[in-house]
Design an enzyme around this catalytic site. Structure first.
Site, PDB file in Angstrom:
ATOM      1  N   GLU A  84      34.734   0.123  50.378  1.00  0.00           N
ATOM      2  CA  GLU A  84      35.593   1.125  49.730  1.00  0.00           C
ATOM      3  C   GLU A  84      34.868   2.457  49.541  1.00  0.00           C
ATOM      4  O   GLU A  84      33.806   2.496  48.918  1.00  0.00           O
ATOM      5  CB  GLU A  84      36.047   0.579  48.368  1.00  0.00           C
ATOM      6  CG  GLU A  84      37.000   1.508  47.642  1.00  0.00           C
ATOM      7  CD  GLU A  84      37.567   0.881  46.358  1.00  0.00           C
ATOM      8  OE1 GLU A  84      37.691  -0.358  46.291  1.00  0.00           O
ATOM      9  OE2 GLU A  84      37.874   1.640  45.430  1.00  0.00           O
ATOM     10  N   LYS A 268      38.551  -4.507  37.564  1.00  0.00           N
ATOM     11  CA  LYS A 268      38.343  -4.411  39.016  1.00  0.00           C
ATOM     12  C   LYS A 268      37.369  -3.277  39.310  1.00  0.00           C
ATOM     13  O   LYS A 268      36.505  -3.383  40.178  1.00  0.00           O
ATOM     14  CB  LYS A 268      39.693  -4.191  39.716  1.00  0.00           C
ATOM     15  CG  LYS A 268      39.636  -4.307  41.242  1.00  0.00           C
ATOM     16  CD  LYS A 268      39.296  -3.021  41.953  1.00  0.00           C
ATOM     17  CE  LYS A 268      39.347  -3.182  43.471  1.00  0.00           C
ATOM     18  NZ  LYS A 268      38.944  -1.961  44.182  1.00  0.00           N
ATOM     19  N   ASP A 284      26.495 -15.200  45.335  1.00  0.00           N
ATOM     20  CA  ASP A 284      27.845 -15.761  45.435  1.00  0.00           C
ATOM     21  C   ASP A 284      28.806 -14.906  44.594  1.00  0.00           C
ATOM     22  O   ASP A 284      28.896 -15.073  43.382  1.00  0.00           O
ATOM     23  CB  ASP A 284      27.778 -17.211  44.931  1.00  0.00           C
ATOM     24  CG  ASP A 284      29.123 -17.914  44.969  1.00  0.00           C
ATOM     25  OD1 ASP A 284      30.160 -17.240  45.132  1.00  0.00           O
ATOM     26  OD2 ASP A 284      29.130 -19.149  44.815  1.00  0.00           O
ATOM     27  N   HIS A 382      38.737  10.462  45.287  1.00  0.00           N
ATOM     28  CA  HIS A 382      38.958   9.396  46.252  1.00  0.00           C
ATOM     29  C   HIS A 382      39.338   9.979  47.602  1.00  0.00           C
ATOM     30  O   HIS A 382      38.813   9.587  48.632  1.00  0.00           O
ATOM     31  CB  HIS A 382      40.138   8.551  45.739  1.00  0.00           C
ATOM     32  CG  HIS A 382      39.829   7.107  45.628  1.00  0.00           C
ATOM     33  ND1 HIS A 382      39.081   6.590  44.609  1.00  0.00           N
ATOM     34  CD2 HIS A 382      40.168   6.064  46.417  1.00  0.00           C
ATOM     35  CE1 HIS A 382      38.979   5.286  44.766  1.00  0.00           C
ATOM     36  NE2 HIS A 382      39.624   4.942  45.854  1.00  0.00           N
TER      37      HIS A 382
HETATM   38  C1  MEV Z   1      39.636   1.421  42.345  1.00  0.00           C
HETATM   39  O1  MEV Z   1      38.986   0.592  43.292  1.00  0.00           O
HETATM   40  C2  MEV Z   1      39.158   1.113  40.943  1.00  0.00           C
HETATM   41  C3  MEV Z   1      39.909   1.870  39.818  1.00  0.00           C
HETATM   42  O2  MEV Z   1      41.301   1.623  39.912  1.00  0.00           O
HETATM   43  C4  MEV Z   1      39.362   1.365  38.492  1.00  0.00           C
HETATM   44  C5  MEV Z   1      40.123   1.858  37.273  1.00  0.00           C
HETATM   45  O3  MEV Z   1      41.305   2.195  37.360  1.00  0.00           O
HETATM   46  O4  MEV Z   1      39.489   1.833  36.191  1.00  0.00           O
HETATM   47  C6  MEV Z   1      39.708   3.350  39.944  1.00  0.00           C
END
Ligand code: MEV
Length: 428
Positions: A84, A268, A284, A382
Site C-alpha cells: 500500500e 486497520k 506470522d 494518499h
Molecule cells: C488506510 O489503509 C488506513 C486508514 O483508513 C486508517 C484510518 O482511517 O485511521 C487511513
C-alpha cells in the site's frame, strides 16, 4: 552493533540501489546483506519448496525502510514489506515529528503464551478444576520435561489456570491453560507440544476426555505498550494551528473508542504499520492480527487499540497496547534470508525488543492517519503517492515518475489515461 542514526535525509529522492546503499551503510550491514535486500532470487526454490506445500513459485512485494524512529532513546531503521502506498512515508514522517519530542517510549510483559487443553464430559467439573490446580507442580514439570533448552534459557511453563464452563452446546467443559514463557520464540510449536504432552494426564486427573490441545492467539499475557508525547506546535498542518490538530485527533480517536465501525478502520491503520514489519521479519502476521482484534474486543465490544488524549499542557498523548507474539528464532524468521537481513537492519537482539519497535511503528502509523483525517483528509496525501503508481503504470521511469505524478495530482485527475498524456508532453 554500534548505535546507528535513523535520520537519513533525502532518501526519497534516490534510486532504489542508492537508497539501499545508504541504508546498508547507516545500519552497518554487509555487502552480502545488500545483495539479499536487493531481493534478486533470495529465497531459493529448494528453500521455498520446503516451507509450504505444492509450491509452484514465489510472490514478490516491495520492501521499504521507515526512517527517523527513536524508541527508548535508540534509533532504528525499520524494514517494511507492504503493497500500500503512503504507509512507509507516513510512518517515517510521524517518527520524525516524534523524535523531535523525545521519540517513542515502550514497555512489555514477559513473553508468556497460553496453550489450552479442553476437557469434555468431566464427572464433576468444579471438582476437576480443583484437582487440576492441586496437580499444578506435576503438570508444569511434565510440560517442562519436553523442552529443557527453553528451561535452560530461563523460559518454560510457569503456571496453569483452569476455567469451568458449566453450560456449553456440548455440556459442561473444563479448560486448562498452560502459561509458558517462550523467550525469543513466537512459541506456537513449543506450547502446542507441551499441551499435547500433558493431555492424557489432564484427562485422568479431570476424569473426562481431552479434545483440543492448542495455543491461544489471544496472547494477553504478552502485551506490548508504546506511548508518545507530541508538542502541539509540531503538529500544525493544512493551515491549522497545532492545538486545533490535537483537538481534531483526540475527537477522531473518540469515535474509534465508542464505535466498532470506526474502530475497525482505526485499528486497520495501526496494523498497516505493524503487519509491514511483521512480514518483513518473517513473522506470522495472521497470529498478530488475530491477537490484536481479539484483544480489541476483550471488554465485550470491539474498540480502539490506541488512545489519543490531550495532556495538561496541551500536548498530544498517544498510547497503544496490544499482544504481540513475535519471534526471532524459528520459522521463516530463521529460514528466509531477507527476513534475517531485515532483523539485522533493525539491530534488535531479543523478540521483546522487536515487539516494542513494532508497537512504536503501529502508533506512528495511527498518528499519521489521525493527523491526516483531522486536517486535510486522507485522500490528498494518499493520492499524491498513489499518483506515482499510476505514472509508473502509464510507462514513466526515473525522474519522469515524479514529474508525471505531480502533474496529474495538480490536474486533479489521477488516472492512467491522464498520466499517459502527461508523459507524451515534451519536457521543458
Ligand atoms: C488506510 O489503509 C488506513 C486508514 O483508513 C486508517 C484510518 O482511517 O485511521 C487511513
Amino acid at each position: 552493533m554500534a548505535d546507528i542514526s535513523s535520520r537519513l535525509t533525502g532518501l526519497r529522492d534516490l534510486t532504489p540501489p542508492d537508497r539501499r546503499a545508504r541504508v546498508v551503510q547507516a545500519a552497518g550491514l554487509s555487502e552480502q546483506d545488500a545483495q539479499i535486500l536487493a531481493g534478486a532470487d533470495v529465497l531459493r526454490m529448494t528453500l521455498a519448496d520446503g516451507m509450504i506445500e505444492n509450491v509452484i513459485g514465489k510472490f514478490e512485494l516491495p520492501m521499504g525502510v521507515a526512517t527517523n524512529f527513536t524508541v527508548n532513546g535508540k534509533d532504528y531503521l525499520v524494514p517494511m514489506v507492504v503493497e500500500e502506498p503512503s504507509v512507509v512515508a507516513a510512518a517515517s514522517f510521524m517518527a520524525r515529528i516524534a523524535r523531535d519530542c523525545g521519540g517513542f517510549v515502550t514497555s512489555s510483559d514477559r513473553p508468556v503464551m497460553r496453550a489450552q487443553v479442553q476437557v469434555l464430559r468431566p464427572e464433576d467439573p468444579h471438582g476437576a478444576r480443583q484437582r487440576l490446580l492441586s496437580a499444578r507442580d506435576e503438570l508444569i514439570a511434565m510440560a517442562n520435561a519436553r523442552d529443557t533448552v527453553l528451561t535452560g534459557l530461563g523460559g518454560g511453563c510457569k503456571d496453569i489456570e483452569v476455567q469451568v464452563f458449566d453450560d456449553t452446546p456440548v455440556g459442561a467443559m473444563v479448560v486448562l491453560h498452560l502459561l509458558v514463557d517462550v523467550r525469543d520464540a513466537m512459541g506456537a510449536n513449543t506450547v502446542n507440544t507441551m499441551a499435547e504432552t500433558i493431555a492424557s494426564r489432564v484427562a485422568e486427573i479431570a476424569r473426562g476426555e481431552v479434545r483440543l490441545r492448542i495455543l491461544s492467539n489471544l496472547a494477553d499475557l504478552r502485551l506490548v505498550r508504546a506511548r508518545v508525547e507530541i508538542a502541539p506546535a509540531a503538529l500544525s498542518a493544512a493551515g491549522l494551528d497545532g492545538a486545533d490538530v490535537v483537538q481534531g485527533m483526540v475527537e477522531a480517536c473518540a469515535l474509534a473508542v465508542i464505535d466498532p465501525y470506526r474502530a475497525a478502520t482505526h485499528n486497520k491503520g495501526i496494523m498497516n504499520g505493524i503487519d509491514s514489519v511483521v512480514v518483513a521479519t518473517g513473522n506470522d502476521w495472521r497470529a498478530i492480527e488475530a491477537g490484536a482484534h481479539a484483544y480489541a474486543a476483550r471488554g465485550g465490544r470491539y474498540t480502539s487499540l490506541s488512545r489519543w488524549e490531550r495532556g495538561a499542557d496541551g500536548a498530544l498523548m498517544g498510547t497503544l497496547e496490544l499482544p504481540l507474539a513475535l519471534g526471532l528464532v524459528g520459522g521463516a524468521t530463521k529460514t528466509h534470508p531477507a527476513a534475517q537481513a531485515a532483523i539485522r537492519m533493525l539491530g534488535v537482539t531479543s523478540a521483546t525488543e522487536l515487539a516494542e519497535v513494532v508497537a512504536a511503528v503501529g502508533l506512528a502509523q495511527n498518528m499519521a492517519a489521525l493527523r491526516a483525517l483531522a486536517t486535510e483528509g486522507i485522500q490528498k496525501g494518499h493520492m499524491t503517492l498513489h499518483a506515482r503508481n499510476i505514472a509508473i503504470l502509464a510507462g514513466a521511469e526515473g525522474a519522469e515518475v515524479d514529474r508525471v505524478a505531480r502533474a496529474i495530482v495538480a490536474a486533479g485527475e489521477v488516472s492512467v489515461d491522464r498520466a499517459a498524456r502527461e508523459l507524451a508532453l515534451p519536457r521543458d
